[in-house]
Scaffold this motif. Structure first.
Motif, PDB file in Angstrom:
ATOM      1  N   MET A   1     -27.451 -11.178 -16.588  1.00  0.00           N
ATOM      2  CA  MET A   1     -26.214 -11.567 -15.932  1.00  0.00           C
ATOM      3  C   MET A   1     -26.550 -12.230 -14.598  1.00  0.00           C
ATOM      4  SD  MET A   1     -22.987  -9.229 -14.943  1.00  0.00           S
ATOM      5  CE  MET A   1     -21.581 -10.063 -15.614  1.00  0.00           C
ATOM      6  N   LEU A   2     -25.856 -13.313 -14.292  1.00  0.00           N
ATOM      7  CA  LEU A   2     -26.058 -14.002 -13.018  1.00  0.00           C
ATOM      8  C   LEU A   2     -25.095 -13.461 -11.969  1.00  0.00           C
ATOM      9  CD1 LEU A   2     -26.430 -17.732 -14.095  1.00  0.00           C
ATOM     10  CD2 LEU A   2     -28.217 -16.041 -13.708  1.00  0.00           C
ATOM     11  N   ARG A   3     -25.633 -13.281 -10.776  1.00  0.00           N
ATOM     12  CA  ARG A   3     -24.804 -12.846  -9.647  1.00  0.00           C
ATOM     13  C   ARG A   3     -24.875 -13.908  -8.571  1.00  0.00           C
ATOM     14  NH1 ARG A   3     -26.252  -8.928  -5.271  1.00  0.00           N
ATOM     15  NH2 ARG A   3     -28.098  -8.524  -6.536  1.00  0.00           N
ATOM     16  N   LYS A   4     -23.733 -14.455  -8.185  1.00  0.00           N
ATOM     17  CA  LYS A   4     -23.705 -15.477  -7.140  1.00  0.00           C
ATOM     18  C   LYS A   4     -23.984 -14.812  -5.797  1.00  0.00           C
ATOM     19  CE  LYS A   4     -20.409 -18.654  -6.974  1.00  0.00           C
ATOM     20  NZ  LYS A   4     -19.125 -19.308  -6.632  1.00  0.00           N
ATOM     21  N   LEU A   5     -25.005 -15.317  -5.097  1.00  0.00           N
ATOM     22  CA  LEU A   5     -25.364 -14.756  -3.794  1.00  0.00           C
ATOM     23  C   LEU A   5     -24.743 -15.539  -2.647  1.00  0.00           C
ATOM     24  CD1 LEU A   5     -29.135 -13.980  -4.401  1.00  0.00           C
ATOM     25  CD2 LEU A   5     -27.172 -12.453  -4.636  1.00  0.00           C
ATOM     26  N   VAL A  19     -26.729 -20.363  -4.671  1.00  0.00           N
ATOM     27  CA  VAL A  19     -27.868 -19.496  -4.978  1.00  0.00           C
ATOM     28  C   VAL A  19     -27.367 -18.351  -5.847  1.00  0.00           C
ATOM     29  CG1 VAL A  19     -29.635 -17.966  -4.017  1.00  0.00           C
ATOM     30  CG2 VAL A  19     -28.986 -20.036  -2.777  1.00  0.00           C
ATOM     31  N   TYR A  20     -28.064 -18.127  -6.977  1.00  0.00           N
ATOM     32  CA  TYR A  20     -27.744 -17.042  -7.897  1.00  0.00           C
ATOM     33  C   TYR A  20     -28.964 -16.145  -8.055  1.00  0.00           C
ATOM     34  CZ  TYR A  20     -23.975 -20.156  -9.515  1.00  0.00           C
ATOM     35  OH  TYR A  20     -22.884 -20.979  -9.592  1.00  0.00           O
ATOM     36  N   LEU A  21     -28.719 -14.899  -8.439  1.00  0.00           N
ATOM     37  CA  LEU A  21     -29.783 -13.991  -8.838  1.00  0.00           C
ATOM     38  C   LEU A  21     -29.563 -13.646 -10.300  1.00  0.00           C
ATOM     39  CD1 LEU A  21     -32.209 -12.124  -8.232  1.00  0.00           C
ATOM     40  CD2 LEU A  21     -30.535 -10.340  -7.696  1.00  0.00           C
ATOM     41  N   ASP A  22     -30.593 -13.876 -11.121  1.00  0.00           N
ATOM     42  CA  ASP A  22     -30.548 -13.447 -12.517  1.00  0.00           C
ATOM     43  C   ASP A  22     -30.973 -11.985 -12.518  1.00  0.00           C
ATOM     44  OD1 ASP A  22     -31.206 -12.757 -15.177  1.00  0.00           O
ATOM     45  OD2 ASP A  22     -31.567 -14.862 -15.669  1.00  0.00           O
ATOM     46  N   GLU A  23     -30.040 -11.094 -12.735  1.00  0.00           N
ATOM     47  CA  GLU A  23     -30.313  -9.656 -12.641  1.00  0.00           C
ATOM     48  C   GLU A  23     -31.206  -9.148 -13.769  1.00  0.00           C
ATOM     49  OE1 GLU A  23     -26.313  -8.100 -12.192  1.00  0.00           O
ATOM     50  OE2 GLU A  23     -26.503  -8.246 -10.016  1.00  0.00           O
ATOM     51  N   THR A  25     -33.891 -11.016 -15.085  1.00  0.00           N
ATOM     52  CA  THR A  25     -35.272 -11.457 -14.836  1.00  0.00           C
ATOM     53  C   THR A  25     -35.710 -11.231 -13.402  1.00  0.00           C
ATOM     54  OG1 THR A  25     -34.626 -13.713 -14.224  1.00  0.00           O
ATOM     55  CG2 THR A  25     -35.039 -13.270 -16.579  1.00  0.00           C
ATOM     56  N   ASP A  26     -34.765 -10.946 -12.502  1.00  0.00           N
ATOM     57  CA  ASP A  26     -35.011 -10.796 -11.067  1.00  0.00           C
ATOM     58  C   ASP A  26     -35.513 -12.109 -10.455  1.00  0.00           C
ATOM     59  OD1 ASP A  26     -34.656  -9.091  -8.892  1.00  0.00           O
ATOM     60  OD2 ASP A  26     -36.800  -8.653  -8.779  1.00  0.00           O
ATOM     61  N   PHE A  62     -28.962 -16.534   2.302  1.00  0.00           N
ATOM     62  CA  PHE A  62     -28.395 -15.989   1.071  1.00  0.00           C
ATOM     63  C   PHE A  62     -29.437 -15.246   0.241  1.00  0.00           C
ATOM     64  CE2 PHE A  62     -25.261 -19.496   1.734  1.00  0.00           C
ATOM     65  CZ  PHE A  62     -24.166 -18.678   1.970  1.00  0.00           C
ATOM     66  N   PHE A  63     -30.732 -15.469   0.516  1.00  0.00           N
ATOM     67  CA  PHE A  63     -31.782 -14.747  -0.194  1.00  0.00           C
ATOM     68  C   PHE A  63     -31.907 -13.360   0.441  1.00  0.00           C
ATOM     69  CE2 PHE A  63     -32.770 -19.153  -0.985  1.00  0.00           C
ATOM     70  CZ  PHE A  63     -33.149 -19.156  -2.316  1.00  0.00           C
ATOM     71  N   PRO A  64     -31.786 -12.291  -0.347  1.00  0.00           N
ATOM     72  CA  PRO A  64     -31.797 -10.927   0.217  1.00  0.00           C
ATOM     73  C   PRO A  64     -33.015 -10.626   1.076  1.00  0.00           C
ATOM     74  CG  PRO A  64     -31.124 -10.863  -2.072  1.00  0.00           C
ATOM     75  CD  PRO A  64     -31.572 -12.275  -1.789  1.00  0.00           C
ATOM     76  N   GLU A  65     -34.188 -11.110   0.705  1.00  0.00           N
ATOM     77  CA  GLU A  65     -35.394 -10.830   1.483  1.00  0.00           C
ATOM     78  C   GLU A  65     -35.306 -11.430   2.886  1.00  0.00           C
ATOM     79  OE1 GLU A  65     -36.370 -10.948  -2.856  1.00  0.00           O
ATOM     80  OE2 GLU A  65     -35.313 -12.270  -1.488  1.00  0.00           O
ATOM     81  N   VAL A  66     -34.717 -12.594   2.995  1.00  0.00           N
ATOM     82  CA  VAL A  66     -34.562 -13.251   4.294  1.00  0.00           C
ATOM     83  C   VAL A  66     -33.540 -12.492   5.122  1.00  0.00           C
ATOM     84  CG1 VAL A  66     -33.836 -15.372   5.455  1.00  0.00           C
ATOM     85  CG2 VAL A  66     -35.217 -15.503   3.379  1.00  0.00           C
ATOM     86  N   LYS A  67     -32.445 -12.110   4.481  1.00  0.00           N
ATOM     87  CA  LYS A  67     -31.402 -11.367   5.188  1.00  0.00           C
ATOM     88  C   LYS A  67     -31.943 -10.043   5.740  1.00  0.00           C
ATOM     89  CE  LYS A  67     -26.603 -10.133   4.797  1.00  0.00           C
ATOM     90  NZ  LYS A  67     -25.381 -10.495   4.127  1.00  0.00           N
TER      91      LYS A  67
END
Length: 80
Positions: A1-5, A19-23, A25-26, A62-67
């Protein structure tokens, strides 16, 4: 499932880049502007099964690691 970030807040149509995260495949999926300029593409080694897109630097938060890095305790704004 894709999650819009996140979506580019400065997009004139509000549709791109995104930016999306494919939950499953990570992996991140990026929607952006297609790079078609031959001079720019000539500087890259892009296999036939891949493509190249461009998206603005302002979207990096929007990238969690950067945030998470930006929210680190003791981090001052001028070191980001």
């Amino acid at each position: 499932m894709l999650r819009k970030l996140g979506q580019d807040p400065e997009s004139p149509d509000g549709k791109s880049p995104t930016v999306y995260l494919d939950e499953e495949t990570d992996n991140y999926i990026l929607q952006g502007w297609r790079v078609t300029d031959p001079d720019r593409l000539a500087q890259l080694d892009v296999p036939g099964h891949e493509t190249v897109i461009e998206f603005p630097k302002r979207m990096m938060p929007f990238f969690p690691e950067v945030k998470l890095a930006q929210e680190a305790p003791g981090d001052s704004p001028d070191t980001r």
